[in-house]
Design an enzyme around this catalytic site. Structure first.
Site, mmCIF file in Angstrom:
data_model
loop_
_atom_site.group_PDB
_atom_site.id
_atom_site.type_symbol
_atom_site.label_atom_id
_atom_site.label_comp_id
_atom_site.label_asym_id
_atom_site.label_seq_id
_atom_site.Cartn_x
_atom_site.Cartn_y
_atom_site.Cartn_z
ATOM 1 N N ALA A 51 0.699 -1.345 0.023
ATOM 2 C CA ALA A 51 0.008 -0.137 0.006
ATOM 3 C C ALA A 51 0.890 1.310 0.055
ATOM 4 C CB ALA A 51 -1.047 -0.114 1.163
ATOM 5 N N ARG A 90 -5.216 0.228 -9.032
ATOM 6 C CA ARG A 90 -5.353 -0.782 -8.104
ATOM 7 C C ARG A 90 -6.646 -0.190 -7.074
ATOM 8 N NH1 ARG A 90 -1.130 -4.717 -5.689
ATOM 9 N NH2 ARG A 90 -2.841 -5.983 -5.252
ATOM 10 N N ASP A 234 -3.837 -2.551 4.108
ATOM 11 C CA ASP A 234 -4.242 -1.550 2.802
ATOM 12 C C ASP A 234 -5.120 -0.484 2.892
ATOM 13 O OD1 ASP A 234 -3.160 -4.142 1.595
ATOM 14 O OD2 ASP A 234 -2.803 -3.126 0.106
ATOM 15 N N ASN A 244 -6.480 -6.087 4.256
ATOM 16 C CA ASN A 244 -4.965 -6.633 4.224
ATOM 17 C C ASN A 244 -5.113 -7.723 3.223
ATOM 18 O OD1 ASN A 244 -2.226 -6.195 4.491
ATOM 19 N ND2 ASN A 244 -2.359 -7.996 5.751
HETATM 20 O O1 MRU Z 1 -1.081 -7.242 -3.264
HETATM 21 P P1 MRU Z 1 0.009 -6.594 -2.586
HETATM 22 O O2 MRU Z 1 1.275 -7.438 -2.609
HETATM 23 O O3 MRU Z 1 0.012 -5.085 -2.843
HETATM 24 O O4 MRU Z 1 -0.704 -6.589 -1.075
HETATM 25 C C1 MRU Z 1 0.251 -5.853 -0.002
HETATM 26 C C2 MRU Z 1 -0.460 -5.991 1.257
HETATM 27 O O5 MRU Z 1 -1.703 -6.783 1.538
HETATM 28 C C3 MRU Z 1 0.585 -5.520 2.414
HETATM 29 O O6 MRU Z 1 0.039 -6.466 3.413
HETATM 30 C C4 MRU Z 1 -0.031 -4.148 2.680
HETATM 31 O O7 MRU Z 1 0.033 -3.569 1.293
HETATM 32 C C5 MRU Z 1 0.567 -3.459 3.624
HETATM 33 S S1 MRU Z 1 2.244 -3.082 3.068
HETATM 34 C C6 MRU Z 1 2.985 -2.210 4.101
#
Ligand code: MRU
Length: 343
Positions: A51, A90, A234, A244
């Site tokens: 995120a 996204r 997220d 998340n």
């Molecule tokens: O699909 P992604 O890899 O972007 O998902 C990331 C996550 O779910 C992380 O846990 C979240 O973004 C926190 S990152 C500090």
């Protein structure tokens, strides 16, 4: 031996270098971007993910857009179209929209030197995120006193942020304080952020980690090996409900059953103050082919796949939300939820 912490994003002054996370851990390869459409594609295709890193990349994408269009008469329209393209990359991580709103506010100021103004803002978003991570690392590590084992999910480290990490930052800080922790990472199907990124990133830092299949989490908790599950986020609604990576909700439910505590670590840029609870969070569904064996990808196939890549953990299952502005313990029991952190 410890290495310099890996960087997901490097701003060169004229372009953005993005570490292609799809190629890790085999290859450390950076792609160079000079326009916003390229950055949007890098986010969509998950060259950059996580995120806070998505928000930072989008902010630099706006800088590239201004740099590209500033000489044309209709540059504001072109930049607005690029911002829309970035916003479509996204849907779930609110940091993306938070960062774009900040960039839009700078554009609206009509500065004499708009390129310098937007560049300064993007660099500040990047630096502030790194500083927030360090602060959350210290705050979260303090909760781990006496803990012997922790488990994390997905990748929340330097690769997913401006540097250092959220949940992984807490683990980094705890290890730096000589807390003797066994660290477990779930492989995080289907994209394998845990297996490909988290254990690699920890190893780069000299931190030993044990990888488990996602389906081994209940049995790990039952064994008594872990005291805390530590994850990032997220998007967090104002009552503490937390979106998340898919599988987080299962882990939180299992943690409750086994008396394991559950920590969410995220900067306040991940809080969506407009949402009272998690019901309104859009959950991204990605291409079924990320999940489906190719042999089923045929016309008239009887096998399909459902591929939601995030889920929402109710605040009632969360023991602590750690932000750079402070910790909220048991958010569902607080009358104000996490509103106390709203500036
Ligand atoms: O699909 P992604 O890899 O972007 O998902 C990331 C996550 O779910 C992380 O846990 C979240 O973004 C926190 S990152 C500090």
């Amino acid at each position: 031996m410890t290495h310099a912490i890996v960087q997901a994003l490097i701003w060169t002054g004229k372009s953005l270098d993005v570490l292609d996370q799809r190629q890790l851990p085999e290859q450390t390869h950076y792609d160079r971007y000079t326009d916003a459409a390229g950055v949007a594609e890098a986010i969509k295709s998950m060259r950059v993910r996580g995120a806070p890193a998505i928000g930072i990349a989008a902010a630099y994408g706006v800088v590239l857009s201004v740099q590209q269009h500033l000489q044309s008469e209709q540059w504001r329209d072109n930049v607005a179209a690029d911002i829309e393209t970035l916003a479509q990359s996204r849907p779930t991580a609110v940091n993306l929209f938070w960062a774009l709103d900040k960039m839009k506010a700078v554009l609206a100021e009509n500065s004499d030197d708009v390129l310098s103004a937007v560049t300064e803002c993007a660099i500040k978003i990047h630096a502030d995120d790194k500083a927030a991570n360090q602060r959350m690392g210290d705050l979260g590590a303090a909760l781990l006193t006496g803990a012997k084992g922790v488990m994390t999910h997905c990748n929340t480290g330097s690769l997913a942020t401006g540097g250092y990490g959220t949940a992984l930052g807490v683990i980094r800080s705890a290890v730096a304080q000589n807390k003797n922790l066994n660290v477990y990472a779930g492989e995080t199907r289907p994209w394998l952020q845990g297996a490909r990124l988290t254990v690699w990133e920890l190893a780069q830092d000299g931190i030993p980690a044990t990888l488990i299949a996602d389906s081994a989490a209940a049995w790990l908790m039952k064994s008594g090996a872990i005291d805390w599950i530590i994850v990032g986020a997220d998007r967090i609604a104002a009552n503490g409900d937390t979106a998340n990576k898919i599988g987080t909700y299962s882990l939180a439910t299992l943690a409750k059953q086994h008396g394991v505590k559950f920590m969410v670590v995220a900067p306040t840029s991940t809080i969506d103050w407009t949402l009272e609870n998690g019901d309104g969070i859009e959950i991204e569904c990605r291409n079924p082919l990320e999940l489906l064996p190719a042999c089923y990808d045929t016309p008239n196939s009887l096998v399909s796949a459902w591929n939601p890549v995030f889920d929402v953990t109710p605040a009632a299952l969360i023991s602590a939300i750690v932000t750079e502005k402070g910790i909220v313990l048991n958010p569902s029991e607080q009358t104000n939820g996490i509103r106390s952190l709203q500036a």
